[in-house]
Every structure is written in structure tokens, then in C-alpha cells.
Design a protein around this motif. Structure first.
Motif, PDB file in Angstrom:
ATOM      1  N   VAL A  15       0.858  -1.187   0.000  1.00  0.00           N
ATOM      2  CA  VAL A  15       0.000   0.000   0.000  1.00  0.00           C
ATOM      3  C   VAL A  15       0.893   1.236   0.000  1.00  0.00           C
ATOM      4  O   VAL A  15       1.822   1.344   0.811  1.00  0.00           O
ATOM      5  CB  VAL A  15      -0.919   0.010   1.228  1.00  0.00           C
ATOM      6  CG1 VAL A  15      -1.804   1.260   1.228  1.00  0.00           C
ATOM      7  CG2 VAL A  15      -1.771  -1.245   1.262  1.00  0.00           C
ATOM      8  N   ARG A  83      -9.286  -4.449   0.140  1.00  0.00           N
ATOM      9  CA  ARG A  83      -8.895  -3.164   0.743  1.00  0.00           C
ATOM     10  C   ARG A  83      -8.519  -2.164  -0.333  1.00  0.00           C
ATOM     11  O   ARG A  83      -8.867  -0.975  -0.251  1.00  0.00           O
ATOM     12  CB  ARG A  83      -7.711  -3.371   1.690  1.00  0.00           C
ATOM     13  CG  ARG A  83      -7.275  -2.091   2.405  1.00  0.00           C
ATOM     14  CD  ARG A  83      -5.876  -2.210   2.987  1.00  0.00           C
ATOM     15  NE  ARG A  83      -5.538  -1.093   3.846  1.00  0.00           N
ATOM     16  CZ  ARG A  83      -5.184   0.112   3.409  1.00  0.00           C
ATOM     17  NH1 ARG A  83      -5.126   0.359   2.104  1.00  0.00           N
ATOM     18  NH2 ARG A  83      -4.892   1.083   4.266  1.00  0.00           N
ATOM     19  N   GLN A  84      -7.784  -2.594  -1.348  1.00  0.00           N
ATOM     20  CA  GLN A  84      -7.358  -1.690  -2.399  1.00  0.00           C
ATOM     21  C   GLN A  84      -8.508  -1.301  -3.313  1.00  0.00           C
ATOM     22  O   GLN A  84      -8.448  -0.270  -3.988  1.00  0.00           O
ATOM     23  CB  GLN A  84      -6.224  -2.312  -3.213  1.00  0.00           C
ATOM     24  CG  GLN A  84      -4.966  -2.617  -2.392  1.00  0.00           C
ATOM     25  CD  GLN A  84      -4.497  -1.437  -1.576  1.00  0.00           C
ATOM     26  OE1 GLN A  84      -4.810  -1.313  -0.387  1.00  0.00           O
ATOM     27  NE2 GLN A  84      -3.742  -0.546  -2.199  1.00  0.00           N
ATOM     28  N   PRO A 111      -7.061   3.903  -1.952  1.00  0.00           N
ATOM     29  CA  PRO A 111      -5.621   3.711  -1.811  1.00  0.00           C
ATOM     30  C   PRO A 111      -4.971   3.345  -3.137  1.00  0.00           C
ATOM     31  O   PRO A 111      -5.623   2.807  -4.038  1.00  0.00           O
ATOM     32  CB  PRO A 111      -5.523   2.544  -0.816  1.00  0.00           C
ATOM     33  CG  PRO A 111      -6.794   1.770  -1.035  1.00  0.00           C
ATOM     34  CD  PRO A 111      -7.836   2.775  -1.391  1.00  0.00           C
ATOM     35  N   THR A 113      -1.444   1.430  -4.971  1.00  0.00           N
ATOM     36  CA  THR A 113      -0.616   0.255  -4.727  1.00  0.00           C
ATOM     37  C   THR A 113       0.637   0.290  -5.580  1.00  0.00           C
ATOM     38  O   THR A 113       0.609   0.770  -6.716  1.00  0.00           O
ATOM     39  CB  THR A 113      -1.404  -1.028  -5.087  1.00  0.00           C
ATOM     40  OG1 THR A 113      -2.740  -0.938  -4.608  1.00  0.00           O
ATOM     41  CG2 THR A 113      -0.740  -2.269  -4.517  1.00  0.00           C
TER      42      THR A 113
END
Length: 314
Positions: A15, A83-84, A111, A113
Motif C-alpha cells: 500500500v 482493501r485496495q 488507496p 498500490t
């Protein structure tokens, strides 16, 4: 020098704290099935006149790095990609050694990556930075391998290197959820006539195409979140068909489970179904396909609950 083989390829992902800046540590070693990321820079034909019929040198255009990563839907690593896709989850637990991570659609920011692909056979390693998940798609079937396709937009790719820049890796991988354990509920009732289905979610990313000396994008902005997909059913009763005709929204739930109380559940509380055709193509059963669309008018249009043994994805 050995020829690089896909079976020996390694994916490491982290992340990013700042968009487009690859972290120096905290990379996870993650499983993958295939990937199509990579910088591309097309050539523009020269348009100058006055130098005869032989064309002059072309000019390089802007750089793009868009592509898909296909990953297994497993117990642990899929949480990283959720999550991403949706942002950090709300985590509860532990309860009997298990944690439940709930991801919700519509986060105001997403977010980014850094994803490094490498092959030690050559060796060759390069990282794709500023990568943001644009779309997530999972296809459900009666059998087969359960995978998720992630369509990503990255800012750029580092020059190939002989060694990995990811440092020490933390392996994040677990047993895969099986297609054979999948189930679909419609208004909290298990649907027995569904033949196949797919779940799609899009962040509708908008590229920030600013003028830069390196020819790369300046970032991405999230657009309107959209959850949609299809449900293909064997026409056995009129329940779903009547709801589609009556323009009544339904609640859909797609899920998989494994021994030990672990599960992955997609819930869409407000889904609209179009009126489908009832086509007859032969002597076998009659099929009906519903191309559904979810609504976030009342609450988050999509939530994903992953129950596993990972304490945190923050």
C-alpha cells in the motif's frame, strides 16, 4: 541465462502512503493467476512536409499503464485486494480466533498500490506504481476455480532491475474458496435455480491527464461507484420474473464458505432487475438472464464481509 517461466514469477504488493511513491518496505508476497500491467508508449507518425516521400522520425506519445491482474479468491490474500478496491475495512473480533472485515462501496478516496512482478530465472524485476483498482469482477459457476479480475490504472513502471526492490516479503496466502461452495440468496432465500452469475464493481476512475515532462498521468479521481452483474436462471417459477416485471428491488447475497466458519459474502441490499426475455432455443430448459444494477439510494450499494484469521488489513 535461464528462460523466465510464469510458474516461477513472483508478485509483491504494498500500500502506498503517497500516490506514485513506492514504499521501501511492508510488501506482501501474494498469489496471482495472470497479469497484464505494463507501460506502453505508442509512436506518432511524423506529419512534416517538404522532405520528400520518405517519412521522418516518429514522435513518442504519452505513457499508459492499464491492465488486469487475475487473482485467486482465497482466505487471506483476497482481503488485501478488497482493501485496495474499497478502502480500509471495519474489523471486528477476534471471536473464536476469527476476524470479520467488512468493506463498503463508495469510499471518498481510494488507496494506491505498488505492485512488483519479478522472475528470478532471468532475473528481472519491475514495479508498477500508483496502481489503483478501477474494476473488480468475480464470476460464479457450479464448478471450476474461483478467481477475481482486477482492472487497474497505474501511473508508471520502474526500469527493469536484476534484484527485487521489495525487500523482505510477508507471505499472505491461504486456501481458496471453491466454486462448489458458492450460494446465492434473493431476499434472504437461497436461490435454487441460478445456473451462473457474476458480480461487478467499478470505481469509474477518471485519469488526471495533466501535461508532464515524463508523459504520465497525474493521478486518478474516483467517479460514481457502480455495482452490477448478471444472474442466469433456469426458468422454474415466476418469483424473480414477477419482481422484475413489478419493478420491485430485491436483496442479493453472493457467498462462499469453508470449514472452520470462514466465509466471503457480498451483500447488495437494493438491486433492480430488468424484465428479461424467456428465449427458447431447443428442447431443453428455458433460461432467463437478469442483468441487474445495484442502488446506493438507501445505504451502501455493496458490502463485502470476509471472515478469516487475519487480524488487520489496515
Amino acid at each position: 541465462m535461464a528462460r523466465p517461466l510464469g510458474i516461477n514469477a513472483v508478485m509483491a504488493a504494498a500500500v502506498e502512503t503517497t500516490y506514485g511513491q513506492t514504499p521501501a518496505a511492508n510488501f506482501f508476497k501474494l498469489p496471482f493467476v495472470s497479469h497484464g500491467l505494463g507501460e506502453e508508449q505508442p509512436l506518432l507518425e511524423d506529419d512534416q512536409l517538404g522532405f520528400g516521400r520518405e517519412g521522418l522520425d516518429p514522435t513518442y506519445d504519452v505513457i499508459t499503464n492499464d491492465g488486469d491482474i487475475t487473482v485467486p479468491v482465497d482466505l487471506r490474500a483476497i482481503g488485501f485486494w478488497l482493501r485496495q478496491t474499497f478502502g480500509a475495512p471495519v474489523t471486528t473480533g477476534p471471536a473464536a480466533g476469527k476476524y470479520t472485515h467488512t468493506f463498503s462501496s463508495g469510499a471518498p478516496s481510494l488507496p494506491s498500490t505498488s505492485v512488483e512482478f519479478g522472475n528470478p530465472d532471468m532475473p528481472i524485476y519491475s514495479a508498477h506504481y500508483g496502481a489503483v483498482v478501477n474494476q473488480l469482477k468475480i464470476a460464479m459457476a457450479r464448478s471450476g476455480m474461483l478467481n477475481a479480475a482486477l482492472s487497474m490504472i497505474a501511473q508508471g513502471e520502474t526500469n527493469p532491475a536484476n534484484v527485487s526492490a521489495a525487500g523482505a516479503l510477508t507471505a499472505l496466502q491461504g486456501p481458496r474458496f471453491a466454486q462448489a461452495t458458492g450460494s446465492i440468496e434473493i431476499d434472504d432465500v437461497v436461490a435454487a435455480s441460478v445456473v451462473s452469475a457474476d458480480i461487478g464493481y467499478s470505481n469509474n476512475l477518471d485519469k488526471v491527464e495533466v501535461i508532464r515532462a515524463d508523459g504520465r498521468i497525474g493521478g486518478v479521481d474516483p467517479g460514481v461507484a457502480r455495482a452490477s452483474g448478471t444472474v442466469n436462471t433456469r426458468f422454474t417459477d415466476r418469483a424473480l420474473y414477477d419482481k422484475a416485471r413489478g419493478k420491485v428491488p430485491v436483496k442479493l447475497k453472493f457467498g462462499w464458505a469453508m470449514d472452520g466458519g470462514y466465509s466471503l459474502i457480498f451483500t447488495l441490499p437494493r438491486v433492480f432487475l430488468p424484465k428479461p426475455k424467456r428465449t427458447i432455443t431447443g428442447p431443453k430448459g428455458i433460461m432467463a438472464a437478469f442483468n441487474w444494477q445495484a442502488s446506493g439510494a438507501v445505504a451502501a450499494q455493496l458490502t463485502v464481509a470476509l471472515t478469516n484469521d487475519v487480524a488487520s488489513y489496515v
